[in-house]
Motif scaffolding. Structure first.
Motif, PDB file in Angstrom:
ATOM      1  N   TRP A  69       0.807  -1.218   0.000  1.00 31.39           N
ATOM      2  CA  TRP A  69       0.000   0.000   0.000  1.00 31.39           C
ATOM      3  C   TRP A  69       0.844   1.275   0.000  1.00 31.39           C
ATOM      4  O   TRP A  69       0.297   2.379  -0.034  1.00 31.39           O
ATOM      5  CB  TRP A  69      -0.920   0.026   1.214  1.00 31.39           C
ATOM      6  CG  TRP A  69      -2.015  -0.989   1.185  1.00 31.39           C
ATOM      7  CD1 TRP A  69      -2.632  -1.512   0.091  1.00 31.39           C
ATOM      8  CD2 TRP A  69      -2.635  -1.619   2.322  1.00 31.39           C
ATOM      9  NE1 TRP A  69      -3.601  -2.415   0.463  1.00 31.39           N
ATOM     10  CE2 TRP A  69      -3.629  -2.498   1.830  1.00 31.39           C
ATOM     11  CE3 TRP A  69      -2.456  -1.511   3.703  1.00 31.39           C
ATOM     12  CZ2 TRP A  69      -4.435  -3.270   2.675  1.00 31.39           C
ATOM     13  CZ3 TRP A  69      -3.253  -2.277   4.541  1.00 31.39           C
ATOM     14  CH2 TRP A  69      -4.231  -3.149   4.032  1.00 31.39           C
ATOM     15  N   VAL A  71       2.570   2.377   2.549  1.00 30.86           N
ATOM     16  CA  VAL A  71       2.501   3.013   3.865  1.00 30.86           C
ATOM     17  C   VAL A  71       3.919   3.267   4.367  1.00 30.86           C
ATOM     18  O   VAL A  71       4.803   2.409   4.246  1.00 30.86           O
ATOM     19  CB  VAL A  71       1.726   2.119   4.862  1.00 30.86           C
ATOM     20  CG1 VAL A  71       1.801   2.697   6.278  1.00 30.86           C
ATOM     21  CG2 VAL A  71       0.281   1.968   4.422  1.00 30.86           C
ATOM     22  N   ASP A  75       2.634   8.521   7.973  1.00 29.85           N
ATOM     23  CA  ASP A  75       1.339   7.833   8.008  1.00 29.85           C
ATOM     24  C   ASP A  75       1.039   7.312   9.407  1.00 29.85           C
ATOM     25  O   ASP A  75       1.945   6.914  10.152  1.00 29.85           O
ATOM     26  CB  ASP A  75       1.324   6.650   7.043  1.00 29.85           C
ATOM     27  CG  ASP A  75       1.403   7.083   5.586  1.00 29.85           C
ATOM     28  OD1 ASP A  75       0.980   8.223   5.292  1.00 29.85           O
ATOM     29  OD2 ASP A  75       1.885   6.293   4.757  1.00 29.85           O
ATOM     30  N   ALA A  96       6.005   4.099   9.461  1.00 29.61           N
ATOM     31  CA  ALA A  96       4.759   4.718   9.894  1.00 29.61           C
ATOM     32  C   ALA A  96       4.722   4.831  11.414  1.00 29.61           C
ATOM     33  O   ALA A  96       5.567   4.272  12.124  1.00 29.61           O
ATOM     34  CB  ALA A  96       3.570   3.913   9.384  1.00 29.61           C
ATOM     35  N   LYS A 129      -1.029  11.307   8.529  1.00 29.17           N
ATOM     36  CA  LYS A 129      -2.119  10.961   7.631  1.00 29.17           C
ATOM     37  C   LYS A 129      -2.651   9.577   7.994  1.00 29.17           C
ATOM     38  O   LYS A 129      -1.927   8.578   7.892  1.00 29.17           O
ATOM     39  CB  LYS A 129      -1.633  10.945   6.180  1.00 29.17           C
ATOM     40  CG  LYS A 129      -2.727  10.597   5.177  1.00 29.17           C
ATOM     41  CD  LYS A 129      -2.201  10.601   3.752  1.00 29.17           C
ATOM     42  CE  LYS A 129      -3.323  10.244   2.776  1.00 29.17           C
ATOM     43  NZ  LYS A 129      -2.835  10.226   1.369  1.00 29.17           N
ATOM     44  N   ARG A 131      -3.928   6.064   7.534  1.00 31.05           N
ATOM     45  CA  ARG A 131      -3.830   5.231   6.338  1.00 31.05           C
ATOM     46  C   ARG A 131      -4.467   3.855   6.494  1.00 31.05           C
ATOM     47  O   ARG A 131      -5.071   3.346   5.546  1.00 31.05           O
ATOM     48  CB  ARG A 131      -2.349   5.040   5.949  1.00 31.05           C
ATOM     49  CG  ARG A 131      -1.674   6.282   5.407  1.00 31.05           C
ATOM     50  CD  ARG A 131      -2.223   6.719   4.054  1.00 31.05           C
ATOM     51  NE  ARG A 131      -2.198   5.670   3.055  1.00 31.05           N
ATOM     52  CZ  ARG A 131      -1.129   5.304   2.343  1.00 31.05           C
ATOM     53  NH1 ARG A 131       0.034   5.925   2.543  1.00 31.05           N
ATOM     54  NH2 ARG A 131      -1.204   4.346   1.427  1.00 31.05           N
ATOM     55  N   ALA A 132      -4.273   3.208   7.639  1.00 32.18           N
ATOM     56  CA  ALA A 132      -4.718   1.819   7.747  1.00 32.18           C
ATOM     57  C   ALA A 132      -5.030   1.458   9.189  1.00 32.18           C
ATOM     58  O   ALA A 132      -4.547   2.098  10.133  1.00 32.18           O
ATOM     59  CB  ALA A 132      -3.632   0.872   7.208  1.00 32.18           C
ATOM     60  N   LEU A 157      -9.765   4.439   5.061  1.00 35.88           N
ATOM     61  CA  LEU A 157      -8.628   3.666   5.552  1.00 35.88           C
ATOM     62  C   LEU A 157      -8.658   2.234   5.029  1.00 35.88           C
ATOM     63  O   LEU A 157      -9.717   1.646   4.834  1.00 35.88           O
ATOM     64  CB  LEU A 157      -8.632   3.629   7.088  1.00 35.88           C
ATOM     65  CG  LEU A 157      -8.676   4.979   7.807  1.00 35.88           C
ATOM     66  CD1 LEU A 157      -8.750   4.771   9.307  1.00 35.88           C
ATOM     67  CD2 LEU A 157      -7.453   5.810   7.449  1.00 35.88           C
ATOM     68  N   TYR A 158      -7.477   1.666   4.836  1.00 36.09           N
ATOM     69  CA  TYR A 158      -7.367   0.245   4.546  1.00 36.09           C
ATOM     70  C   TYR A 158      -7.578  -0.556   5.829  1.00 36.09           C
ATOM     71  O   TYR A 158      -7.195  -0.112   6.916  1.00 36.09           O
ATOM     72  CB  TYR A 158      -5.981  -0.098   4.002  1.00 36.09           C
ATOM     73  CG  TYR A 158      -5.653   0.440   2.643  1.00 36.09           C
ATOM     74  CD1 TYR A 158      -6.412   0.082   1.527  1.00 36.09           C
ATOM     75  CD2 TYR A 158      -4.563   1.288   2.449  1.00 36.09           C
ATOM     76  CE1 TYR A 158      -6.090   0.558   0.260  1.00 36.09           C
ATOM     77  CE2 TYR A 158      -4.235   1.771   1.196  1.00 36.09           C
ATOM     78  CZ  TYR A 158      -5.000   1.404   0.110  1.00 36.09           C
ATOM     79  OH  TYR A 158      -4.670   1.872  -1.141  1.00 36.09           O
TER      80      TYR A 158
END
Length: 378
Positions: A69, A71, A75, A96, A129, A131-132, A157-158
């Motif tokens: 992804w 990331v 993140d 991250a 940010k 992200r997941a 989000l993932y």
């Protein structure tokens, strides 16, 4: 008595297991043998996804997913505070920042309300940010994916489902491992489906991500291992472990999952009046990676643990501290979350032996000792 009785499992599967390993030894295809592709197809069919990509271990599986992804630095990756270290370590490894949410005392899985609060706090601050979300199916039980999917979609989000402990679990008719945009598992020997060493796998319906992960697990290969098109890693499941998992997967589906649920059901029935037993909500099915009781406080937990050990019963504490209490994460911002449930659980939790191969006699002894030490039969 074994905590997770791998010796009895081997004795039960010895004939098939030895034959499967001998096939690999005879072929000498120790890396990338036919058993790898066969196992990946079988696992994808079992989970109900298009792609399974095996790899070296469960931590690598998480890292490969995050790398697919893109990331990285800047993140935020959200994770439950009460879980094994790798669930958050993988985010930090790719650069991250892990952000911790609290969990439910009843299910031990991530609390959607706490998750929502920390996502909104990170977004409001504006430094990272979002992200997941790493969603962990802890101790065999899937998380509340209906609510988590709604949260993920709301904030863009993932979902990275870590079903290392949840393999074989079911949520409203769907298998654990099918809920993430990418899902991962570990084949560490003590997991519901474990090999005889290290191993892992990634599951996804996204063909592009699967192809990228297949490349990255072998040094970023292109058309061959000597054609390197990206920076990757060395993370392959070896053929002997694949052969072991083929035998174990068959037993897991045919009787192990059902038998371990019978053991857990008996614990729940006869211990619920003296300890807090784990909850399996309606519509869920657990694979019981471990059976974790909660005692009233730390003193009682420690006393029960010592009493069991003195009487030959092994126990484990999953986990003695929350991720926010790990030295390496001490400076990670909590975004206003006290993480009080995790902190409390860590002082009260005790895992007792659970296995498809746990004898009735051993289970009787475990139950009797817990009831004696908690004063349930006084």
């Amino acid at each position: 008595m074994q905590f997770r009785d791998l010796k009895s499992q081997y004795r039960a599967l010895k004939e098939e297991m030895d034959a499967a390993i001998e096939v690999v030894l005879d072929s000498s295809d120790y890396i990338a043998g036919d058993q790898i592709d066969e196992l990946e197809r079988d696992l994808a069919d079992y989970i109900g996804v298009r792609n399974c990509v095996s790899c070296g271990n469960g931590t690598d599986a998480l890292v490969l997913a995050l790398k697919a992804w893109g990331v990285g630095s800047g993140d935020a990756v959200f994770a439950p505070d009460h879980t094994f270290f790798s669930s958050a370590e993988s985010a930090a490894f790719v650069g991250a920042t892990p952000v911790f949410a609290d969990v439910s005392e009843d299910t031990f899985t991530i609390d959607p309300e706490s998750l929502t609060r920390v996502i909104e706090a990170v977004a409001l601050e504006g430094k990272l940010k979002p992200r997941a979300i790493v969603v962990v199916d802890l101790f065999g039980l899937p998380a509340d994916y209906e609510r988590i999917r709604e949260i993920a979609d709301r904030y863009g989000l993932y979902i990275l489902e870590d079903c290392a402990q949840g393999f074989g679990g079911v949520y409203h008719g769907k298998q654990a491992g099918s809920f993430g945009d990418i899902s991962t598992t570990s084949f560490f020997p003590a997991k519901p489906l474990g090999c005889y060493g290290d191993g892992g796998a990634v599951f996804t319906d996204n063909d592009e991500w699967a192809a990228l992960i297949r490349s990255m697990r072998v040094h970023g290969k292109g058309s061959s291992k000597y054609d390197n098109v990206r920076i990757g890693m060395n993370s392959r499941l070896d053929t002997i472990q694949a052969a072991v998992l083929q035998v174990k997967l068959k037993a897991f589906q045919e009787y192990e999952l059902e038998d371990v649920n019978k053991v857990a059901a008996r614990y729940t029935e006869v211990l619920r009046d003296c300890v807090k037993v784990p909850l399996v909500p309606e519509g869920y099915y657990s694979s019981w990676a471990s059976y974790n009781i909660l005692l009233k406080d730390e003193a009682q937990r420690d006393a029960v643990r010592v009493y069991l050990q003195e009487n030959g019963v092994p126990t484990m504490i999953y986990y003695p501290k929350g991720l926010h209490q790990q030295k390496v994460f001490e400076e990670v911002c909590r975004y206003g979350e006290s993480l009080a449930v995790t902190t409390d659980i860590c002082k009260r939790t005790l895992a007792i032996p659970v296995s498809p191969y746990l004898s009735g006699e051993d289970q009787d002894r475990i139950i009797r000792l817990i009831r004696e030490k908690t004063g349930a039969d006084a």
